[in-house]
Design a protein around this motif. Structure first.
Motif, PDB file in Angstrom:
ATOM      1  N   UNK A  69      -2.865  -8.480 -16.165  1.00 55.40           N
ATOM      2  CA  UNK A  69      -3.862  -8.204 -14.505  1.00 55.40           C
ATOM      3  C   UNK A  69      -4.897  -8.277 -14.664  1.00 55.40           C
ATOM      4  N   UNK A  70      -6.007  -9.090 -14.975  1.00 54.95           N
ATOM      5  CA  UNK A  70      -7.320  -9.208 -15.476  1.00 54.95           C
ATOM      6  C   UNK A  70      -8.568  -8.405 -14.432  1.00 54.95           C
ATOM      7  N   UNK A  71      -7.901  -8.952 -13.189  1.00 53.96           N
ATOM      8  CA  UNK A  71      -8.871  -8.065 -12.306  1.00 53.96           C
ATOM      9  C   UNK A  71      -7.796  -7.449 -10.638  1.00 53.96           C
ATOM     10  N   UNK A  72      -8.693  -6.642 -10.405  1.00 53.21           N
ATOM     11  CA  UNK A  72      -7.878  -5.481  -9.925  1.00 53.21           C
ATOM     12  C   UNK A  72      -6.895  -6.646  -8.535  1.00 53.21           C
ATOM     13  N   UNK A  73      -7.500  -7.827  -7.963  1.00 50.83           N
ATOM     14  CA  UNK A  73      -6.472  -8.317  -6.886  1.00 50.83           C
ATOM     15  C   UNK A  73      -4.948  -8.810  -7.344  1.00 50.83           C
ATOM     16  N   UNK A  74      -5.270  -8.790  -8.955  1.00 43.34           N
ATOM     17  CA  UNK A  74      -3.681  -9.344  -9.358  1.00 43.34           C
ATOM     18  C   UNK A  74      -2.683  -8.696  -9.129  1.00 43.34           C
ATOM     19  N   UNK A  75      -2.798  -7.108  -8.716  1.00 47.70           N
ATOM     20  CA  UNK A  75      -1.789  -6.318  -9.040  1.00 47.70           C
ATOM     21  C   UNK A  75      -1.576  -6.780  -7.288  1.00 47.70           C
ATOM     22  N   UNK A  76      -2.359  -7.776  -6.455  1.00 46.59           N
ATOM     23  CA  UNK A  76      -1.460  -7.762  -5.217  1.00 46.59           C
ATOM     24  C   UNK A  76      -0.375  -9.054  -4.932  1.00 46.59           C
ATOM     25  N   UNK A  77      -0.609  -9.416  -5.819  1.00 46.44           N
ATOM     26  CA  UNK A  77       0.566 -10.854  -5.924  1.00 46.44           C
ATOM     27  C   UNK A  77       1.918 -10.246  -7.098  1.00 46.44           C
ATOM     28  N   UNK A  78       1.789  -9.178  -7.686  1.00 44.75           N
ATOM     29  CA  UNK A  78       2.503  -8.231  -7.935  1.00 44.75           C
ATOM     30  C   UNK A  78       3.575  -7.635  -6.645  1.00 44.75           C
ATOM     31  N   UNK A  79       3.014  -6.750  -6.958  1.00 41.41           N
ATOM     32  CA  UNK A  79       2.901  -6.581  -4.661  1.00 41.41           C
ATOM     33  C   UNK A  79       3.924  -7.285  -4.142  1.00 41.41           C
ATOM     34  N   UNK A  80       3.374  -7.924  -3.656  1.00 45.31           N
ATOM     35  CA  UNK A  80       3.247  -9.286  -2.692  1.00 45.31           C
ATOM     36  C   UNK A  80       5.200  -9.397  -2.836  1.00 45.31           C
ATOM     37  N   UNK A  81       5.614 -10.074  -4.563  1.00 42.75           N
ATOM     38  CA  UNK A  81       6.211 -10.236  -5.034  1.00 42.75           C
ATOM     39  C   UNK A  81       7.378  -9.886  -4.737  1.00 42.75           C
ATOM     40  N   UNK A  82       7.148  -8.481  -5.956  1.00 44.36           N
ATOM     41  CA  UNK A  82       8.484  -7.499  -5.588  1.00 44.36           C
ATOM     42  C   UNK A  82       8.425  -7.293  -4.104  1.00 44.36           C
ATOM     43  N   UNK A  83       8.121  -7.011  -2.867  1.00 45.58           N
ATOM     44  CA  UNK A  83       8.609  -6.871  -1.549  1.00 45.58           C
ATOM     45  C   UNK A  83       9.573  -8.238  -1.646  1.00 45.58           C
ATOM     46  N   UNK A  84       8.727  -9.139  -1.308  1.00 44.63           N
ATOM     47  CA  UNK A  84       9.793 -10.526  -1.556  1.00 44.63           C
ATOM     48  C   UNK A  84      10.785 -10.787  -1.886  1.00 44.63           C
ATOM     49  N   UNK A  85      10.501 -10.531  -3.037  1.00 43.99           N
ATOM     50  CA  UNK A  85      11.433 -10.794  -3.997  1.00 43.99           C
ATOM     51  C   UNK A  85      12.708  -9.043  -2.904  1.00 43.99           C
ATOM     52  N   UNK A  86      12.955  -8.335  -2.950  1.00 46.19           N
ATOM     53  CA  UNK A  86      13.584  -6.736  -2.302  1.00 46.19           C
ATOM     54  C   UNK A  86      14.300  -7.878  -1.289  1.00 46.19           C
ATOM     55  N   UNK A  87      13.015  -8.036  -0.237  1.00 48.20           N
ATOM     56  CA  UNK A  87      13.389  -8.033   0.699  1.00 48.20           C
ATOM     57  C   UNK A  87      14.425  -9.668   1.460  1.00 48.20           C
ATOM     58  N   UNK A  88      14.709 -10.291  -0.032  1.00 51.14           N
ATOM     59  CA  UNK A  88      15.341 -11.543   0.703  1.00 51.14           C
ATOM     60  C   UNK A  88      15.923 -11.055  -1.130  1.00 51.14           C
ATOM     61  N   UNK A  89      16.900 -10.824  -1.564  1.00 51.08           N
ATOM     62  CA  UNK A  89      17.728 -10.803  -2.619  1.00 51.08           C
ATOM     63  C   UNK A  89      17.509 -11.507  -3.726  1.00 51.08           C
ATOM     64  N   UNK A  90      16.555 -11.785  -3.887  1.00 45.14           N
ATOM     65  CA  UNK A  90      16.593 -12.279  -5.312  1.00 45.14           C
ATOM     66  C   UNK A  90      16.563 -11.711  -6.505  1.00 45.14           C
ATOM     67  N   UNK A  91      17.442 -12.658  -7.024  1.00 46.75           N
ATOM     68  CA  UNK A  91      18.721 -12.063  -8.528  1.00 46.75           C
ATOM     69  C   UNK A  91      17.644 -12.090 -10.065  1.00 46.75           C
ATOM     70  N   UNK A  92      16.813 -13.070  -9.591  1.00 52.70           N
ATOM     71  CA  UNK A  92      16.328 -13.541 -10.713  1.00 52.70           C
ATOM     72  C   UNK A  92      14.577 -13.864 -10.736  1.00 52.70           C
TER      73      UNK A  92
END
Length: 150
Positions: A69-92
């Protein structure tokens, strides 16, 4: 004249001969979402009213464009992605495992004859293993996540 490789792949998928200019709906074999697009895909998916992924095992989320991550906002992408993956059961889900397009082929997510879409213009490189692949936008990706088709 015979059919091209792409005409054969799509034709087999839709169970009829296809030619340039035809409009068809394909069943998707695999999709790839990278870290830049995941917040937009997630938002559009829920805005469209979907409640589950058509097949969580066919969805690959790869963190590579914003790593490190090179900007503070980059971590938002990680947080949203992690939440989406967990919520919808993504395995990969891959974090810093390599460049998304190399990972898709080297990890065996893309096979000859597959139809694959990704949120990146370089998704077309999956043709190297004999697949049809194309980059798409986040609205199209959200639609595939909910229906398995494009």
């Amino acid at each position: 004249m015979g059919f091209t490789m792409i005409e054969k792949i799509i034709g087999r998928n839709v169970k009829k001969n296809v030619r340039p200019g035809d409009i068809v709906t394909v069943d998707v074999d695999r999709v790839m979402i990278h870290d830049i697009f995941i917040p937009f895909v997630a938002e559009k998916f829920e805005e469209m009213g979907f409640r589950e992924l058509w097949d969580p095992d066919r969805v690959v989320l790869i963190y590579d464009h914003l790593v490190p991550a090179s900007q503070v906002d980059d971590t938002r992408h990680f947080r949203v992605g992690n939440e989406f993956a967990k919520k919808y059961g993504m395995t990969h889900v891959h974090r810093s495992d390599g460049i998304c397009h190399q990972l898709m082929t080297e990890a065996g997510y893309v096979k000859p004859g597959n139809i694959v879409f990704g949120t990146d213009s370089h998704t077309t490189t999956y043709g190297c293993v004999g697949a049809f692949s194309s980059g798409i936008g986040y609205t199209e990706m959200a639609g595939i996540l909910g229906t398995g088709q494009l």
